[in-house]
Write a protein that holds these residues in place. Structure first.
Motif, mmCIF file in Angstrom:
data_model
loop_
_atom_site.group_PDB
_atom_site.id
_atom_site.type_symbol
_atom_site.label_atom_id
_atom_site.label_comp_id
_atom_site.label_asym_id
_atom_site.label_seq_id
_atom_site.Cartn_x
_atom_site.Cartn_y
_atom_site.Cartn_z
ATOM 1 N N ILE A 54 0.819 -1.211 0.000
ATOM 2 C CA ILE A 54 0.000 0.000 0.000
ATOM 3 C C ILE A 54 0.853 1.262 0.000
ATOM 4 C CG2 ILE A 54 -0.244 0.362 2.502
ATOM 5 C CD1 ILE A 54 -3.238 0.812 1.993
ATOM 6 N N ASN A 55 2.124 1.133 0.393
ATOM 7 C CA ASN A 55 3.025 2.281 0.401
ATOM 8 C C ASN A 55 4.057 2.225 -0.724
ATOM 9 O OD1 ASN A 55 2.387 3.999 2.869
ATOM 10 N ND2 ASN A 55 2.441 1.950 3.759
ATOM 11 N N SER A 56 3.848 1.341 -1.697
ATOM 12 C CA SER A 56 4.765 1.233 -2.832
ATOM 13 C C SER A 56 4.531 2.385 -3.814
ATOM 14 C CB SER A 56 4.571 -0.096 -3.554
ATOM 15 O OG SER A 56 5.210 -0.089 -4.815
ATOM 16 N N GLU A 57 5.568 3.160 -4.087
ATOM 17 C CA GLU A 57 5.442 4.287 -5.005
ATOM 18 C C GLU A 57 5.154 3.824 -6.427
ATOM 19 O OE1 GLU A 57 5.234 7.447 -4.282
ATOM 20 O OE2 GLU A 57 5.445 6.954 -2.156
ATOM 21 N N ALA A 58 5.738 2.683 -6.832
ATOM 22 C CA ALA A 58 5.512 2.159 -8.183
ATOM 23 C C ALA A 58 4.045 1.778 -8.376
ATOM 24 C CB ALA A 58 6.416 0.962 -8.430
ATOM 25 N N ILE A 59 3.460 1.142 -7.342
ATOM 26 C CA ILE A 59 2.049 0.747 -7.434
ATOM 27 C C ILE A 59 1.147 1.972 -7.421
ATOM 28 C CG2 ILE A 59 0.194 -0.488 -6.257
ATOM 29 C CD1 ILE A 59 2.267 -2.495 -5.299
ATOM 30 N N LYS A 60 1.475 2.944 -6.590
ATOM 31 C CA LYS A 60 0.696 4.189 -6.559
ATOM 32 C C LYS A 60 0.704 4.868 -7.928
ATOM 33 C CE LYS A 60 1.633 5.425 -1.728
ATOM 34 N NZ LYS A 60 2.333 6.406 -0.858
ATOM 35 N N GLU A 61 1.884 4.919 -8.544
ATOM 36 C CA GLU A 61 2.016 5.566 -9.858
ATOM 37 C C GLU A 61 1.168 4.851 -10.904
ATOM 38 O OE1 GLU A 61 5.547 6.524 -13.118
ATOM 39 O OE2 GLU A 61 6.076 6.140 -11.024
ATOM 40 N N ALA A 62 1.203 3.504 -10.880
ATOM 41 C CA ALA A 62 0.408 2.725 -11.835
ATOM 42 C C ALA A 62 -1.089 2.939 -11.599
ATOM 43 C CB ALA A 62 0.759 1.252 -11.710
ATOM 44 N N ALA A 63 -1.487 3.018 -10.322
ATOM 45 C CA ALA A 63 -2.900 3.220 -9.986
ATOM 46 C C ALA A 63 -3.391 4.592 -10.450
ATOM 47 C CB ALA A 63 -3.103 3.059 -8.478
ATOM 48 N N VAL A 64 -2.596 5.620 -10.219
ATOM 49 C CA VAL A 64 -2.977 6.977 -10.630
ATOM 50 C C VAL A 64 -3.050 7.082 -12.150
ATOM 51 C CG1 VAL A 64 -2.220 9.389 -10.683
ATOM 52 C CG2 VAL A 64 -2.067 8.083 -8.549
ATOM 53 N N LYS A 65 -2.103 6.464 -12.828
ATOM 54 C CA LYS A 65 -2.105 6.474 -14.297
ATOM 55 C C LYS A 65 -3.373 5.808 -14.842
ATOM 56 C CE LYS A 65 0.769 5.139 -18.256
ATOM 57 N NZ LYS A 65 2.043 4.466 -18.671
ATOM 58 N N THR A 66 -3.751 4.681 -14.228
ATOM 59 C CA THR A 66 -4.961 3.970 -14.653
ATOM 60 C C THR A 66 -6.210 4.792 -14.349
ATOM 61 O OG1 THR A 66 -3.874 1.862 -14.190
ATOM 62 C CG2 THR A 66 -6.256 1.807 -14.438
ATOM 63 N N LEU A 67 -6.232 5.445 -13.209
ATOM 64 C CA LEU A 67 -7.369 6.273 -12.821
ATOM 65 C C LEU A 67 -7.599 7.397 -13.831
ATOM 66 C CD1 LEU A 67 -9.511 7.014 -10.664
ATOM 67 C CD2 LEU A 67 -7.747 8.378 -9.526
ATOM 68 N N ARG A 68 -6.525 8.016 -14.275
ATOM 69 C CA ARG A 68 -6.642 9.121 -15.227
ATOM 70 C C ARG A 68 -7.075 8.633 -16.609
ATOM 71 N NH1 ARG A 68 -1.144 12.109 -13.065
ATOM 72 N NH2 ARG A 68 -2.151 13.333 -11.435
ATOM 73 N N ALA A 69 -6.689 7.393 -16.948
ATOM 74 C CA ALA A 69 -7.021 6.856 -18.265
ATOM 75 C C ALA A 69 -8.421 6.249 -18.320
ATOM 76 C CB ALA A 69 -5.984 5.811 -18.673
ATOM 77 N N TYR A 70 -8.855 5.596 -17.221
ATOM 78 C CA TYR A 70 -10.103 4.824 -17.238
ATOM 79 C C TYR A 70 -11.216 5.429 -16.384
ATOM 80 C CZ TYR A 70 -7.458 0.981 -19.357
ATOM 81 O OH TYR A 70 -6.691 0.204 -20.196
ATOM 82 N N GLY A 71 -10.883 6.353 -15.517
ATOM 83 C CA GLY A 71 -11.893 6.900 -14.620
ATOM 84 C C GLY A 71 -12.036 6.063 -13.356
#
Length: 341
Positions: A31-48
């Motif tokens: 939950i504190n992994s920066e790589a996972i956070k980055e992937a999650a934010v990127k997906t959020l911006r692309a897919y909603g």
């Protein structure tokens, strides 16, 4: 503005003290992994935020298909299907296959979600003593004898990989042996064992060297330690495709948010590529267990050695010497919870 801080291995209290956080399923600190956070934010911006529809009607996105393929590859099964909620996965899978007149033989210690699925199925239910393979064989043999001259029905053995209510692990090789001998199918709930047991977190089949194809249905969770959401059922192509129309929680629920699917895919791959994560987890489990059992005069741990969820019960000698009733035992355990909270 209030800032929300994710749970971490160390937490700072209001009084300034820093303590170890043991009340979390964030076993790998994903939950504190920066790589996972980055992937999650990127997906959020692309897919909603969410797909806004069931998987069969606008809801399926490429990330869901990728996640299903990742899970199937990890377990070594032909296919997998992803549900939006972890709890409703097993309670939807069971009635999708077992109906009124079919037979279910279940472990007495199965969790609440599994019991709801068994109840919804309206099948004929028989229980066997927890993890007792001799009692299971007795029940199976009796059922086969009783139904020898009756029309053929679907028959299932339902159990957990890592038991939520007890903490121990199923004897899967023996279960497979009995399944083949008495011609039953197996529904295995790995909600608590997938991502935790095995060299790469593949669950009980990996830990006990069992070919996953010998288990008809493997159900698991993508929440908790995998830092995603939802659940899955893995098995043959036929098993999976049947659920796309007959799994109520799949058919009538909005699909898993793309962000959580991406996160679950990432953590599943990380466990396979970095087995040292599992090694470190087991070292932490051993260290924590050494502090509680056998050093404690009051409690003992019923969990399997690799289970990061430590199930504590009062020792038999304590119960006998103090003649504690069930309500008194509950009060003592509640005092412990309040003391460490």
């Amino acid at each position: 503005m209030h800032k929300t801080v994710p749970s971490a291995p160390k937490s700072k209290l209001a009084n300034g003290r820093t303590v170890t956080n043991l009340a979390t399923y964030n076993h790998f600190n994903f939950i504190n992994s920066e790589a996972i956070k980055e992937a999650a934010v990127k997906t959020l911006r692309a897919y909603g935020v969410g797909p806004c529809g069931p998987p069969g009607f606008y809801g399926t996105q490429d990330v869901h298909q990728t996640l299903e393929a990742d899970i199937a590859a990890h377990l070594g099964t032909p296919a997998a299907i992803v549900y939006a909620q972890s709890f409703s996965t097993i309670s939807s899978v069971i009635p999708a296959f077992s109906k009124r007149g079919d037979i279910i033989v279940a472990d007495k210690a199965v969790n609440f979600a599994t019991r709801k699925g068994i109840q919804i199925s309206r099948s004929t239910i028989r229980w066997y003593e927890h993890n007792d393979m001799e009692d299971l064989e007795r029940v199976l043999a009796k059922l086969v004898k009783e139904n020898a001259r009756k029309p053929l029905t679907r028959r299932f053995i339902i159990t957990e990989g890592l038991f939520e209510n007890v903490g121990d692990v199923v004897n899967l090789p023996k279960l497979i042996e009995l399944k083949q001998k008495y011609k039953f199918r197996i529904i295995l709930d790995e909600t608590w064992s997938y991502g935790v047991l095995g060299r790469t977190g593949g669950g009980v089949t990996e830990q006990q060297n069992v070919d996953a194809s010998q288990v008809d249905m493997i159900i698991g969770s993508l929440a908790g330690s995998l830092c995603g959401g939802g659940g899955f059922c893995a098995g043959s192509e036929e098993i999976v495709e049947h659920q796309r129309l007959s799994g109520n929680a799949y058919t009538f629920s909005a699909a898993l948010p793309a962000m959580l699917a991406t996160t679950a895919s990432a953590t599943t791959r990380m466990l396979q590529e970095q087995p040292e994560l599992l090694v470190a987890l087991r070292e932490n489990v051993r260290a924590m267990r050494a502090q509680l059992d056998p050093r404690s005069d009051w409690v003992t741990c019923t969990s399997a050695v690799d289970n990061p969820v430590l199930m504590l019960i009062l020792k038999e000698e304590v119960l006998e010497s103090r003649q504690l009733s069930a309500p008194e035992q509950d009060l003592i355990m509640q005092d412990i919870v309040e003391e460490v909270s």
